[in-house]
Design a protein around this motif. Structure first.
Motif: not given
Length: 552
Positions: A151-155, A163-170, A172-177, A211-216
């Motif tokens: 996830i960090e590499d994707i960010a 920028p904001e979504a990528a910084q969050s993913a980098d 916390f290591g997940n996609f904020d949903r 399959t990828f980690p998320i935070y909802d």
């Protein structure tokens, strides 16, 4: 003398008198009905369309073939008033003819675009360039579970656009949903990120469960997308791929060398070939052919020992006229790998372009968002942007290149359209839905009518039907056409198909394909023949007294 004088009068009437009733009177008096039999070609002009302005709504094209068949006979009656029975006119005109999506279902399991191309090339070889097919088949699927580090590499790859979504993913290591959060990752953003990170790892056409980690904000900590790599992006599929987890393994150069050495005695030709070229020859007609059983034996040599019940998705190179990849899913049980395809039914759209089956470029919401559109579709006012985007998408295009496209279009309602755009060396040009076409009309029973000939090219399924029907009647010719897909038309050949034999075959095919054909229905049948080289041949048949006979 009196008859000669009346003939002179007829010529005078034709030359100088425009009254159709007077012509009819002269014809009736001389009993010269249907005196002219003409054969002509004619192209509709702007003036011709203008004559039917009300019916055509001011357009210079016919909306449907039925509309053309209603108007053109009336037009021909006015244009050729003295032509009679047996007259023919081949009329060229503009017709609204948007590309229609065909549907097919494939037998067997396909793993990627190479398998799709191979299947359609064998089972729909008559398809012209520009054909679009929605092909339903069972696809082998791979799986990939992303880690925090992924996830960090994707960010990192997405930080410029988001920028904001990528910084969050980098962080916390997940996609904020959480859609209300400024760091929200939409489906479109996730698909874009996944493709940037993983697109080159999978062959075109491969289906992957990611399959990828998320935070909802709740109890869900992971999410799964089933995607297909179409060569341009990942397309999210609405399918159930439960139980698709498999360990991925790709054969290396060393693996091919090991297989070649270990199987040199058992399969000297195929083993030497795979050692030399690093791919398995899967052409059944080749002396170096690798059957499925041989492939399984080879894979068991190089795959690592596993735990009972482990599933491996093994990718390797094959040669079927060109080199491509193939993926086979195997189950490890009782100390060996056995076939255990993990599949899911999919229905992607493919198009034929320059002889090959390809995925069209599919315009998605991400594209329309990039264009600044409010809605995810084109309309008459902005369709020109499609060609502009293709120029950015294919910066190295050469004059004459063709791009197949799929997009949503609004015109009173939204519908999906299929088409192709041609590059002229400077710009792309989407082919319009209005085409120029020709159709033959004949004068029969006192009126102009459309000729009912159906143009049909024999398919692989037709050839298989002919082979099975005639294998006991004409063993050599039937077996030959079934194997090669072409009729041997060389007189003197042991596999020769005469005109009479072909007619028997046509009766079998047409009775199966068009059992409800009415008396007088005509067909123009095109099929492949062998006369020293493979060339097409066309025969004309008509249904008479319940049987198909050659047209005289």
């Amino acid at each position: 003398m009196k008859r000669f004088f009346k003939l002179l009068m007829l010529l005078a009437v034709i030359s100088f008198v425009a009254c159709e009733n007077e012509l009819d009177d002269v014809y009736n008096e001389l009993n010269l009905d249907n005196i002219v039999v003409g054969v002509e070609t004619y192209t509709f002009t702007s003036e011709d369309y203008a004559e039917y302005e009300d019916e055509l709504g001011g357009e210079e094209f016919f909306e449907t073939q039925d509309q053309a068949d209603e108007i053109i006979p009336d037009f021909l009656a006015d244009k050729y008033p003295v032509w009679g029975e047996g007259s023919l006119v081949n009329v060229t005109y503009n017709l609204f003819d948007e590309t229609v999506l065909e549907t097919m279902t494939a037998s067997g399991i396909l793993s990627n675009l190479g398998g799709i191309d191979s299947y359609l090339s064998s089972n729909y070889e008559t398809a012209p360039d520009g054909t679009f097919v929605e092909l339903t088949y069972d696809a082998t699927i791979l799986s990939n579970t992303l880690s925090d580090g992924d996830i960090e590499d994707i960010a990192i790859r997405m930080v410029t656009e988001y920028p904001e979504a990528a910084q969050s993913a980098d962080r916390f290591g997940n996609f904020d949903r959480r859609s209300s959060n400024p760091a929200y990752w939409s489906d479109t953003m996730i698909l874009e990120g996944l493709y940037r990170y993983l697109g080159e790892e999978y062959s075109v056409g491969q289906v992957v469960v990611i399959t990828f980690p998320i935070y909802d904000g709740g109890t869900n900590f992971s999410e799964t997308f089933v995607v297909m790599n179409n060569g341009y992006k990942f397309l999210k599929l609405d399918v159930d791929a439960t139980g698709s987890d498999a360990i991925e393994y790709t054969l290396t150069d060393s693996d091919y060398d090991t297989i070649a050495a270990d199987l040199a005695t058992a399969y000297p030709g195929p083993a030497a070939n795979v050692g030399r070229f690093g791919s398995f020859d899967v052409r059944s007609s080749s002396s170096n052919y690798w059957s499925d059983a041989m492939l399984l034996e080879a894979l068991n040599i190089v795959l690592p020992a596993a735990s009972e019940g482990d599933v491996y998705a093994v990718t390797y190179l094959i040669y079927n006229g060109s080199v491509t990849t193939e993926t086979k899913t195997l189950l490890y049980t009782s100390g060996a790998y056995v076939e255990n395809e993990t599949t899911v039914e999919v229905s992607p759209v493919v198009a034929k372009n320059d002889g090959d089956w390809v995925f069209p470029y599919t315009f998605t919401r991400a594209d329309f968002d990039m264009f600044g559109f409010r809605f995810p579709n084109f309309s008459s006012s902005n369709i020109y942007i499609l060609d502009i985007h293709l120029k950015d998408l294919f910066p190295y295009a050469q004059a004459g290149d063709v791009a197949m496209v799929q997009y949503d279009y609004f015109s009173g309602g939204v519908s999906t359209k299929y088409g192709h755009s041609v590059f002229d060396g400077d710009n792309w040009h989407l082919t319009p839905d209005v085409i120029q076409t020709s159709f033959q009309y004949g004068f029969e029973d006192g009126e102009w009518v459309p000729d009912n000939t159906i143009v049909y090219a024999l398919l692989s399924a037709d050839i298989a039907l002919i082979e099975s029907t005639f294998i006991d009647i004409y063993p050599g010719p039937a077996d030959n056409v079934g194997f090669f897909g072409s009729f041997d038309r060389r007189p003197g050949s042991g596999n020769f198909w005469s005109d009479a034999m072909l007619l028997e075959a046509f009766n079998v095919v047409l009775d199966a394909r068009d059992p409800g054909a009415e008396e007088g229905q005509k067909y123009s049948l095109t099929f492949l023949t062998y006369i020293g080289s493979t060339v097409p041949e066309t025969k004309l048949v008509i249904k008479v007294d319940g049987e198909w006979v050659y047209q005289e």
